[in-house]
Design a protein around this motif. Structure first.
Motif, PDB file in Angstrom:
ATOM      1  N   PRO A 109       0.803  -1.230   0.000  1.00 51.64           N
ATOM      2  CA  PRO A 109       0.000   0.000   0.000  1.00 51.64           C
ATOM      3  C   PRO A 109       0.842   1.291   0.000  1.00 51.64           C
ATOM      4  O   PRO A 109       0.397   2.318  -0.487  1.00 51.64           O
ATOM      5  N   LEU A 110       2.046   1.225   0.515  1.00 47.02           N
ATOM      6  CA  LEU A 110       2.904   2.416   0.555  1.00 47.02           C
ATOM      7  C   LEU A 110       3.527   2.740  -0.805  1.00 47.02           C
ATOM      8  O   LEU A 110       4.190   3.763  -0.947  1.00 47.02           O
ATOM      9  N   SER A 111       3.301   1.889  -1.777  1.00 51.36           N
ATOM     10  CA  SER A 111       3.914   2.080  -3.091  1.00 51.36           C
ATOM     11  C   SER A 111       3.512   3.404  -3.732  1.00 51.36           C
ATOM     12  O   SER A 111       4.363   4.113  -4.284  1.00 51.36           O
ATOM     13  N   LYS A 112       2.231   3.740  -3.668  1.00 53.22           N
ATOM     14  CA  LYS A 112       1.767   4.970  -4.319  1.00 53.22           C
ATOM     15  C   LYS A 112       2.357   6.221  -3.665  1.00 53.22           C
ATOM     16  O   LYS A 112       2.941   7.058  -4.356  1.00 53.22           O
ATOM     17  N   PRO A 113       2.251   6.381  -2.325  1.00 54.95           N
ATOM     18  CA  PRO A 113       2.866   7.578  -1.737  1.00 54.95           C
ATOM     19  C   PRO A 113       4.390   7.606  -1.895  1.00 54.95           C
ATOM     20  O   PRO A 113       4.982   8.684  -2.010  1.00 54.95           O
ATOM     21  N   ALA A 114       4.999   6.431  -1.961  1.00 53.73           N
ATOM     22  CA  ALA A 114       6.455   6.374  -2.134  1.00 53.73           C
ATOM     23  C   ALA A 114       6.860   7.001  -3.464  1.00 53.73           C
ATOM     24  O   ALA A 114       7.889   7.677  -3.549  1.00 53.73           O
ATOM     25  N   SER A 115       6.055   6.801  -4.498  1.00 55.53           N
ATOM     26  CA  SER A 115       6.409   7.373  -5.799  1.00 55.53           C
ATOM     27  C   SER A 115       6.412   8.898  -5.750  1.00 55.53           C
ATOM     28  O   SER A 115       7.254   9.543  -6.380  1.00 55.53           O
ATOM     29  N   PHE A 116       5.495   9.481  -4.973  1.00 57.96           N
ATOM     30  CA  PHE A 116       5.468  10.941  -4.839  1.00 57.96           C
ATOM     31  C   PHE A 116       6.670  11.442  -4.031  1.00 57.96           C
ATOM     32  O   PHE A 116       7.260  12.475  -4.358  1.00 57.96           O
ATOM     33  N   VAL A 117       7.029  10.687  -2.990  1.00 58.55           N
ATOM     34  CA  VAL A 117       8.199  11.058  -2.178  1.00 58.55           C
ATOM     35  C   VAL A 117       9.459  11.015  -3.037  1.00 58.55           C
ATOM     36  O   VAL A 117      10.277  11.939  -3.006  1.00 58.55           O
ATOM     37  N   ILE A 118       9.602   9.957  -3.829  1.00 57.64           N
ATOM     38  CA  ILE A 118      10.770   9.826  -4.706  1.00 57.64           C
ATOM     39  C   ILE A 118      10.809  10.957  -5.725  1.00 57.64           C
ATOM     40  O   ILE A 118      11.867  11.533  -5.990  1.00 57.64           O
ATOM     41  N   LEU A 119       9.666  11.303  -6.262  1.00 64.89           N
ATOM     42  CA  LEU A 119       9.609  12.385  -7.248  1.00 64.89           C
ATOM     43  C   LEU A 119      10.061  13.708  -6.634  1.00 64.89           C
ATOM     44  O   LEU A 119      10.878  14.431  -7.219  1.00 64.89           O
ATOM     45  N   ILE A 120       9.587  14.008  -5.439  1.00 62.93           N
ATOM     46  CA  ILE A 120       9.999  15.241  -4.748  1.00 62.93           C
ATOM     47  C   ILE A 120      11.493  15.204  -4.447  1.00 62.93           C
ATOM     48  O   ILE A 120      12.206  16.185  -4.677  1.00 62.93           O
ATOM     49  N   CYS A 121      11.970  14.067  -3.957  1.00 60.17           N
ATOM     50  CA  CYS A 121      13.406  13.931  -3.665  1.00 60.17           C
ATOM     51  C   CYS A 121      14.244  14.101  -4.933  1.00 60.17           C
ATOM     52  O   CYS A 121      15.327  14.672  -4.897  1.00 60.17           O
ATOM     53  N   SER A 122      13.723  13.608  -6.050  1.00 58.96           N
ATOM     54  CA  SER A 122      14.481  13.718  -7.303  1.00 58.96           C
ATOM     55  C   SER A 122      14.669  15.177  -7.704  1.00 58.96           C
ATOM     56  O   SER A 122      15.712  15.545  -8.252  1.00 58.96           O
ATOM     57  N   PHE A 123      13.680  16.024  -7.425  1.00 58.97           N
ATOM     58  CA  PHE A 123      13.822  17.444  -7.755  1.00 58.97           C
ATOM     59  C   PHE A 123      14.906  18.096  -6.892  1.00 58.97           C
ATOM     60  O   PHE A 123      15.660  18.938  -7.379  1.00 58.97           O
ATOM     61  N   ALA A 124      14.990  17.689  -5.628  1.00 58.80           N
ATOM     62  CA  ALA A 124      16.058  18.200  -4.764  1.00 58.80           C
ATOM     63  C   ALA A 124      17.418  17.737  -5.289  1.00 58.80           C
ATOM     64  O   ALA A 124      18.373  18.529  -5.357  1.00 58.80           O
ATOM     65  N   VAL A 125      17.511  16.479  -5.666  1.00 60.32           N
ATOM     66  CA  VAL A 125      18.767  15.950  -6.212  1.00 60.32           C
ATOM     67  C   VAL A 125      19.144  16.686  -7.496  1.00 60.32           C
ATOM     68  O   VAL A 125      20.305  17.026  -7.708  1.00 60.32           O
ATOM     69  N   LEU A 126      18.154  16.968  -8.324  1.00 56.63           N
ATOM     70  CA  LEU A 126      18.421  17.704  -9.570  1.00 56.63           C
ATOM     71  C   LEU A 126      18.974  19.099  -9.293  1.00 56.63           C
ATOM     72  O   LEU A 126      19.873  19.572  -9.992  1.00 56.63           O
ATOM     73  N   PHE A 127      18.440  19.758  -8.274  1.00 51.37           N
ATOM     74  CA  PHE A 127      18.941  21.085  -7.919  1.00 51.37           C
ATOM     75  C   PHE A 127      20.420  21.009  -7.549  1.00 51.37           C
ATOM     76  O   PHE A 127      21.240  21.789  -8.038  1.00 51.37           O
ATOM     77  N   PHE A 128      20.767  20.036  -6.709  1.00 55.36           N
ATOM     78  CA  PHE A 128      22.161  19.912  -6.287  1.00 55.36           C
ATOM     79  C   PHE A 128      23.047  19.338  -7.394  1.00 55.36           C
ATOM     80  O   PHE A 128      24.251  19.612  -7.429  1.00 55.36           O
ATOM     81  N   ALA A 129      22.458  18.579  -8.311  1.00 57.47           N
ATOM     82  CA  ALA A 129      23.216  18.116  -9.477  1.00 57.47           C
ATOM     83  C   ALA A 129      23.643  19.311 -10.319  1.00 57.47           C
ATOM     84  O   ALA A 129      24.785  19.393 -10.779  1.00 57.47           O
ATOM     85  N   LYS A 130      22.719  20.238 -10.503  1.00 55.64           N
ATOM     86  CA  LYS A 130      23.030  21.452 -11.271  1.00 55.64           C
ATOM     87  C   LYS A 130      24.124  22.254 -10.586  1.00 55.64           C
ATOM     88  O   LYS A 130      25.067  22.727 -11.233  1.00 55.64           O
ATOM     89  N   GLN A 131      24.027  22.400  -9.267  1.00 54.42           N
ATOM     90  CA  GLN A 131      25.042  23.141  -8.517  1.00 54.42           C
ATOM     91  C   GLN A 131      26.415  22.475  -8.658  1.00 54.42           C
ATOM     92  O   GLN A 131      27.421  23.151  -8.867  1.00 54.42           O
ATOM     93  N   THR A 132      26.432  21.166  -8.544  1.00 54.46           N
ATOM     94  CA  THR A 132      27.691  20.422  -8.631  1.00 54.46           C
ATOM     95  C   THR A 132      28.280  20.504 -10.030  1.00 54.46           C
ATOM     96  O   THR A 132      29.478  20.753 -10.202  1.00 54.46           O
ATOM     97  N   GLY A 133      27.444  20.302 -11.034  1.00 52.77           N
ATOM     98  CA  GLY A 133      27.927  20.374 -12.415  1.00 52.77           C
ATOM     99  C   GLY A 133      28.463  21.741 -12.778  1.00 52.77           C
ATOM    100  O   GLY A 133      29.517  21.862 -13.405  1.00 52.77           O
TER     101      GLY A 133
END
Length: 157
Positions: A109-133
């Protein structure tokens, strides 16, 4: 191939994988397709693995680049600091994606909310990926540094 060359070969992968993963996962969320979501999780896991490669090659690159005339240690240090934070976030995203992949596979049952959490986390990672690059590019590419136009204008006067 020296340490700097190898780092240049692998360092773009950890920046690209989160972008691709976010697009794939968003597509999976919008289409409500578990198969597409799982593909997105897998892409994030690959991204965290390639982050290991980039981080392990960073010291070798630093040794080579420090010897180049005109390279500022300030830019190398700034890149290293940003890369360390990005790597931690990338590893975290990979681990969360592994858990989410398992949740999806087992139809928990946690699969659906997990996908939203991962999506939000991915945007944070993308921000720091840009900073690092960007900070890595600034080591050798003065044209992308802030105030590069001002520096360029001063050199022509």
């Amino acid at each position: 191939m020296n340490g700097a060359h190898f780092h240049l070969v692998v360092n773009h992968l950890p920046l690209i994988f989160p972008l691709v993963g976010a697009i794939v996962l968003l597509t999976g969320v919008l289409s409500r397709s578990e198969a597409i979501k799982r593909t997105g999780y897998f892409v994030f896991i690959l991204g965290s693995i390639t982050t290991l490669l980039a981080m392990s090659s960073g010291e070798g690159a630093e040794e080579v680049v420090e010897e180049i005339k005109g390279i500022s240690g300030k830019f190398i240090h700034e890149h290293e600091e940003k890369a360390e934070l990005f790597a931690l976030l990338s590893y975290g995203l990979g681990l969360l994606s592994l858990v989410s992949l398992w949740l999806s596979w087992k139809q928990k049952p946690l699969s659906k909310p997990a996908s939203f959490v991962i999506l939000i986390c991915s945007f944070a990672v993308l921000f720091f990926a840009k900073q690092t690059g960007t900070s890595g590019g600034e080591i050798r590419h003065t044209e992308i540094r802030e105030n590069s136009a001002a520096t360029s204008d001063e050199s022509h006067q």
